[in-house]
Design a protein around this motif. Structure first.
Motif, PDB file in Angstrom:
ATOM      1  N   ALA A  21       0.967  -1.059   0.111  1.00 41.83           N
ATOM      2  CA  ALA A  21       0.056  -0.044  -0.162  1.00 41.83           C
ATOM      3  C   ALA A  21       0.856   1.258   0.098  1.00 41.83           C
ATOM      4  CB  ALA A  21      -0.919  -0.008   1.271  1.00 41.83           C
ATOM      5  N   GLY A  22       1.947   1.114   0.795  1.00 40.02           N
ATOM      6  CA  GLY A  22       2.890   2.528   0.773  1.00 40.02           C
ATOM      7  C   GLY A  22       3.470   2.588  -0.539  1.00 40.02           C
ATOM      8  N   ALA A  25       1.146   4.139  -2.966  1.00 38.92           N
ATOM      9  CA  ALA A  25       0.736   5.539  -2.763  1.00 38.92           C
ATOM     10  C   ALA A  25       1.825   6.353  -3.176  1.00 38.92           C
ATOM     11  CB  ALA A  25       0.496   5.585  -1.249  1.00 38.92           C
ATOM     12  N   ALA A  28       1.913   6.841  -6.849  1.00 35.35           N
ATOM     13  CA  ALA A  28       0.743   7.564  -7.119  1.00 35.35           C
ATOM     14  C   ALA A  28       1.030   9.039  -6.949  1.00 35.35           C
ATOM     15  CB  ALA A  28      -0.581   7.359  -6.380  1.00 35.35           C
ATOM     16  N   ARG A  29       1.986   9.391  -5.964  1.00 38.85           N
ATOM     17  CA  ARG A  29       2.287  10.726  -5.716  1.00 38.85           C
ATOM     18  C   ARG A  29       3.166  11.218  -6.671  1.00 38.85           C
ATOM     19  NH1 ARG A  29       1.718   8.904  -0.287  1.00 38.85           N
ATOM     20  NH2 ARG A  29       4.033   8.292  -0.050  1.00 38.85           N
ATOM     21  N   LEU A  50      -6.795   1.003   2.695  1.00 41.70           N
ATOM     22  CA  LEU A  50      -6.655   2.272   1.409  1.00 41.70           C
ATOM     23  C   LEU A  50      -8.022   2.953   1.854  1.00 41.70           C
ATOM     24  CD1 LEU A  50      -4.502   0.676   0.264  1.00 41.70           C
ATOM     25  CD2 LEU A  50      -5.720   1.024  -1.887  1.00 41.70           C
ATOM     26  N   CYS A  77      -8.813   5.160  -4.117  1.00 40.09           N
ATOM     27  CA  CYS A  77      -8.314   5.351  -2.492  1.00 40.09           C
ATOM     28  C   CYS A  77      -8.890   6.872  -2.217  1.00 40.09           C
ATOM     29  CB  CYS A  77      -7.053   5.271  -2.653  1.00 40.09           C
ATOM     30  SG  CYS A  77      -6.544   5.580  -0.727  1.00 40.09           S
ATOM     31  N   TRP A  79      -7.855   8.725  -0.003  1.00 34.49           N
ATOM     32  CA  TRP A  79      -6.829   9.727   0.605  1.00 34.49           C
ATOM     33  C   TRP A  79      -5.544   9.783  -0.250  1.00 34.49           C
ATOM     34  CZ3 TRP A  79      -2.379   6.703   1.177  1.00 34.49           C
ATOM     35  CH2 TRP A  79      -2.700   5.582   1.684  1.00 34.49           C
ATOM     36  N   GLN A  80      -5.548   9.052  -1.406  1.00 37.48           N
ATOM     37  CA  GLN A  80      -4.564   9.133  -2.503  1.00 37.48           C
ATOM     38  C   GLN A  80      -5.060   9.282  -3.904  1.00 37.48           C
ATOM     39  OE1 GLN A  80      -1.207  10.215  -2.119  1.00 37.48           O
ATOM     40  NE2 GLN A  80      -1.625  10.397  -4.285  1.00 37.48           N
ATOM     41  N   LEU A  83      -4.427   6.180  -6.880  1.00 35.45           N
ATOM     42  CA  LEU A  83      -4.449   5.094  -6.449  1.00 35.45           C
ATOM     43  C   LEU A  83      -5.572   4.207  -6.356  1.00 35.45           C
ATOM     44  CD1 LEU A  83      -2.612   3.029  -4.931  1.00 35.45           C
ATOM     45  CD2 LEU A  83      -2.774   4.020  -2.815  1.00 35.45           C
ATOM     46  N   ALA A 217      -4.267   8.243   5.458  1.00 33.39           N
ATOM     47  CA  ALA A 217      -3.077   8.725   4.839  1.00 33.39           C
ATOM     48  C   ALA A 217      -1.897   9.016   5.984  1.00 33.39           C
ATOM     49  CB  ALA A 217      -3.319  10.069   4.037  1.00 33.39           C
ATOM     50  N   GLU A 229       9.129   6.621  -0.479  1.00 33.92           N
ATOM     51  CA  GLU A 229       9.258   7.414  -1.731  1.00 33.92           C
ATOM     52  C   GLU A 229      10.667   6.998  -2.538  1.00 33.92           C
ATOM     53  OE1 GLU A 229       7.398   9.606  -2.538  1.00 33.92           O
ATOM     54  OE2 GLU A 229       5.902  10.370  -1.091  1.00 33.92           O
TER      55      GLU A 229
END
Length: 248
Positions: A21-22, A25, A28-29, A50, A77, A79-80, A83, A217, A229
């Motif tokens: 999941a991390g 995300a 997606a960022r 999610l 999702c 909050w993102q 995603l 998030a 990241e």
């Protein structure tokens, strides 16, 4: 077509789904469209992580049997942006076969930049299905001998499936705890036990785990998020050095 990556582990309880999941995300960022496919039938948790558990009506089993179109079973999702999740079936009996996955996943991958298949722990039927369509793999392990030995077995099984690009993610790393255990002289010894090339070290981050458990998030500058990241950047071909382990 999007890159298909299976996220797996030799044993349960290593934080594999949190990593899936991390990193999803994090990708997606980077303004990528990312689809997470939950392959852990019966024990699924990505819908909770999610934040789509309350919204969920259909899952991958409904798509396979024709009860729902893929668009009806894929959830954004909240909050993102960018995603998305295709949830796992509630029953283990409804695990998709490798043959079905070979047709379904590439068809979905045409609409995304990345597809991450969250594999159930171990090397059973769910592993066979999740690995069937992937071109690369992330093996998630904590830095202890049992997990690392099982990660080695997972790496061998992935190679038998023709997945040559397999990388190790050491999760929940704490420098102080690693030293206290006094099992390995250094992290290189631990990596050698797994026999898989390292791609990331994710530090122990209780805030990240709490955010995942609550479907929220995570804090944007948390140490776990920053490590994810960097992992996302490496998955896209960037040369990003490992952070100093002294910070963990």
């Amino acid at each position: 077509m999007g890159v298909i990556t299976v996220v797996t582990s030799g044993k349960g309880g290593v934080g594999k789904s949190t990593v899936a999941a991390g990193v999803g995300a994090a990708l997606a960022r980077r303004r990528r469209r990312v689809l997470l496919i939950d392959g852990d039938a019966g024990l699924s948790c990505l819908d909770l992580m999610l934040g789509v558990a309350e919204e969920k009506v259909f899952d991958i089993a409904d798509v396979i049997c024709g009860a729902a179109a893929p668009a009806q079973a894929i959830y954004q999702c909240p909050w993102q942006e960018g995603l998305f999740l295709l949830p796992a079936p509630a029953q283990v009996e409804d695990i998709a076969s490798p043959e079905v996955m070979r047709h379904l996943v590439p068809a979905l991958a045409r609409y995304y930049d990345h597809v991450l298949v969250d594999c159930p722990a171990g090397l059973g039927r769910g592993f066979e299905s999740a690995a069937a369509t992937a071109s690369r793999a992330l093996v998630v392990s904590t830095p202890d001998p049992v997990c690392l030995r099982n990660s080695s077995k997972a790496g061998l099984a992935l190679a038998q499936h023709g997945i040559a690009q397999t990388r190790l993610v050491v999760n929940r790393f704490s420098g102080a705890e690693f030293v206290r255990q006094n099992v390995f002289h250094n992290l290189d010894e631990a990596i050698d036990m797994a026999g898989i090339r390292l791609i990331a070290v994710i530090p122990q981050d209780f805030a990240l785990a709490a955010a995942a458990a609550n479907g929220q998030a995570p804090a944007p500058r948390g140490k776990g998020v920053m490590a994810l990241e960097r992992l996302a950047a490496r998955l896209e071909g960037e040369q990003v050095p490992l952070a100093s382990l002294s910070k963990f």
